[in-house]
Design an enzyme around this catalytic site. Structure first.
Site, PDB file in Angstrom:
ATOM      1  CG  ASP A  12      -2.066   0.975   1.106  1.00  0.00           C
ATOM      2  OD1 ASP A  12      -2.391   1.378  -0.027  1.00  0.00           O
ATOM      3  OD2 ASP A  12      -2.637   1.352   2.146  1.00  0.00           O
ATOM      4  CG  HIS A  29      -0.408   2.319  -9.324  1.00  0.00           C
ATOM      5  ND1 HIS A  29      -0.643   1.884  -8.033  1.00  0.00           N
ATOM      6  CD2 HIS A  29      -1.425   3.153  -9.633  1.00  0.00           C
ATOM      7  CE1 HIS A  29      -1.773   2.441  -7.596  1.00  0.00           C
ATOM      8  NE2 HIS A  29      -2.264   3.228  -8.543  1.00  0.00           N
ATOM      9  CG  LEU A 123       9.129 -16.925  -3.700  1.00  0.00           C
ATOM     10  CD1 LEU A 123       9.059 -16.971  -2.180  1.00  0.00           C
ATOM     11  CD2 LEU A 123       9.487 -15.504  -4.152  1.00  0.00           C
TER      12      LEU A 123
HETATM   13  C1  IPE Z   1      -5.367  -2.642  -0.176  1.00  0.00           C
HETATM   14  O1  IPE Z   1      -5.070  -1.299  -0.318  1.00  0.00           O
HETATM   15  C2  IPE Z   1      -5.378  -3.317  -1.517  1.00  0.00           C
HETATM   16  C3  IPE Z   1      -4.089  -3.427  -2.180  1.00  0.00           C
HETATM   17  C4  IPE Z   1      -2.930  -3.081  -1.692  1.00  0.00           C
HETATM   18  C5  IPE Z   1      -4.137  -4.019  -3.487  1.00  0.00           C
HETATM   19  P1  IPE Z   1      -6.220  -0.182  -0.436  1.00  0.00           P
HETATM   20  O2  IPE Z   1      -5.511   1.109  -0.577  1.00  0.00           O
HETATM   21  O3  IPE Z   1      -7.171  -0.542  -1.496  1.00  0.00           O
HETATM   22  O4  IPE Z   1      -6.927  -0.337   0.965  1.00  0.00           O
HETATM   23  P2  IPE Z   1      -7.871   0.674   1.773  1.00  0.00           P
HETATM   24  O5  IPE Z   1      -8.931   1.130   0.825  1.00  0.00           O
HETATM   25  O6  IPE Z   1      -6.988   1.801   2.200  1.00  0.00           O
HETATM   26  O7  IPE Z   1      -8.379  -0.120   2.934  1.00  0.00           O
HETATM   27  C1  IPE Z   2      -1.698   0.258  -3.358  1.00  0.00           C
HETATM   28  O1  IPE Z   2      -1.438   1.618  -3.389  1.00  0.00           O
HETATM   29  C2  IPE Z   2      -1.905  -0.320  -4.731  1.00  0.00           C
HETATM   30  C3  IPE Z   2      -3.299  -0.644  -5.042  1.00  0.00           C
HETATM   31  C4  IPE Z   2      -4.308  -0.610  -4.237  1.00  0.00           C
HETATM   32  C5  IPE Z   2      -3.555  -1.045  -6.406  1.00  0.00           C
HETATM   33  P1  IPE Z   2      -2.616   2.682  -3.381  1.00  0.00           P
HETATM   34  O2  IPE Z   2      -3.000   2.958  -4.788  1.00  0.00           O
HETATM   35  O3  IPE Z   2      -3.714   2.237  -2.494  1.00  0.00           O
HETATM   36  O4  IPE Z   2      -1.864   3.919  -2.775  1.00  0.00           O
HETATM   37  P2  IPE Z   2      -2.462   4.934  -1.700  1.00  0.00           P
HETATM   38  O5  IPE Z   2      -2.911   4.140  -0.536  1.00  0.00           O
HETATM   39  O6  IPE Z   2      -3.577   5.664  -2.378  1.00  0.00           O
HETATM   40  O7  IPE Z   2      -1.306   5.814  -1.383  1.00  0.00           O
HETATM   41 MG    MG Z   3      -4.102   2.489  -0.490  1.00  0.00          MG
END
Ligand code: IPE
Ligand code: IPE
Ligand code: MG
Length: 237
Positions: A12, A29, A123
């Site tokens: 995240d 990303h 792995l």
């Molecule tokens: C969790 O992150 C999903 C992934 C890392 C793919 P999100 O950014 O979607 O989670 P919330 O919405 O903050 O809980």
């Molecule tokens: C996690 O990073 C990746 C996905 C959920 C695809 P985020 O896109 O949730 O990044 P933040 O949390 O908005 O910074």
């Molecule tokens: Mg996020």
């Protein structure tokens, strides 16, 4: 040194990483893919047997269409571009999650990578894509009901038997669950498999996460007192 057999990571913070640099979220990303490559290599070197990473949740469809489209494209492109390296590094790739809702092109690239790496013995990398823990449990219940219709006796079912109805029947229990980006929640990830996982939260955004950060998480894991409901280490009396 005890290495956790199954490490799960909620990758995240990609978007915030980019926004803080004045970049579009998609750059976060892209940088996240690089971090995943580093961490996968490190996990392989350390002898982790199974690594499951959260790449796209069933809830992530709520994001703006342009971001969703970008993530779909990036996933497909990454699978195809990394297939050869993953194969050469002896990684066995599996994609877990709902296949419904994914495009033909993505399904095709999933089959290619899974097929190419199926016999590798190093792995095991599970990529959770279009994954939701509650949906996995629902899908498990559906499979069990079908078996009951075919004569399975529900009274005979044991908790251990249920693993075979998960998206990947061979994954061991999650021992260490890491979440980057500062949030302290599960966001519907591996609900069933994480019943006794040790949680490790780090404020760093995912694109900044390094092999050394993985090692540090493992060190913290090693000094945790895992009691499994008992009074001593490893659940003894
Ligand atoms: C969790 O992150 C999903 C992934 C890392 C793919 P999100 O950014 O979607 O989670 P919330 O919405 O903050 O809980
Ligand atoms: C996690 O990073 C990746 C996905 C959920 C695809 P985020 O896109 O949730 O990044 P933040 O949390 O908005 O910074
Ligand atoms: Mg996020």
């Amino acid at each position: 040194m005890v290495i956790p057999a199954h490490i799960a990571i909620i990758m995240d913070g990609n978007g915030r990483w980019a926004e803080e640099k004045g970049l579009p979220r998609r750059e976060g990303h892209k940088a996240g893919v690089k971090a995943l490559k580093r961490v996968t290599e490190k996990a392989g070197e350390l002898g982790v047997s199974c690594l499951t990473v959260y790449a796209f949740s069933t809830e992530n469809w709520k994001r703006p269409g342009a971001e969703v489209n970008f993530l779909m494209k990036l996933f497909k492109q990454t699978l195809l571009e990394q297939a050869r390296d993953l194969f050469e590094n002896n990684v066995r790739v599996k994609v877990i999650g709902r296949r419904e809702g994914l495009s033909k092109g993505i399904l095709q690239s999933i089959s290619e990578v899974e097929g190419l790496t199926a016999d590798n013995q190093g792995l095991e990398l599970n990529i959770a894509f279009n994954y939701g823990g509650r949906l996995e449990i629902l899908d498990m219940i559906r499979k069990i009901i079908t078996e009951i219709d075919r004569g399975l006796n529900p009274d005979q079912l044991k908790v251990e038997d249920l693993n075979k109805y998960l998206y990947n029947p061979s994954y061991p229990e999650v021992e260490l669950l890491i979440r980057t980006g500062g949030e302290k929640r599960l966001s519907n990830f591996l609900l069933w498999q994480s019943a006794y996982a040790e949680f490790y939260f780090i404020d760093k955004y995912w694109p900044d996460f390094t092999g050394d950060d993985l090692l540090e998480a493992i060190r913290v894991f090693q000094i945790r007192d895992r009691k499994f409901g008992g009074l001593n280490k490893a659940g003894g009396k």
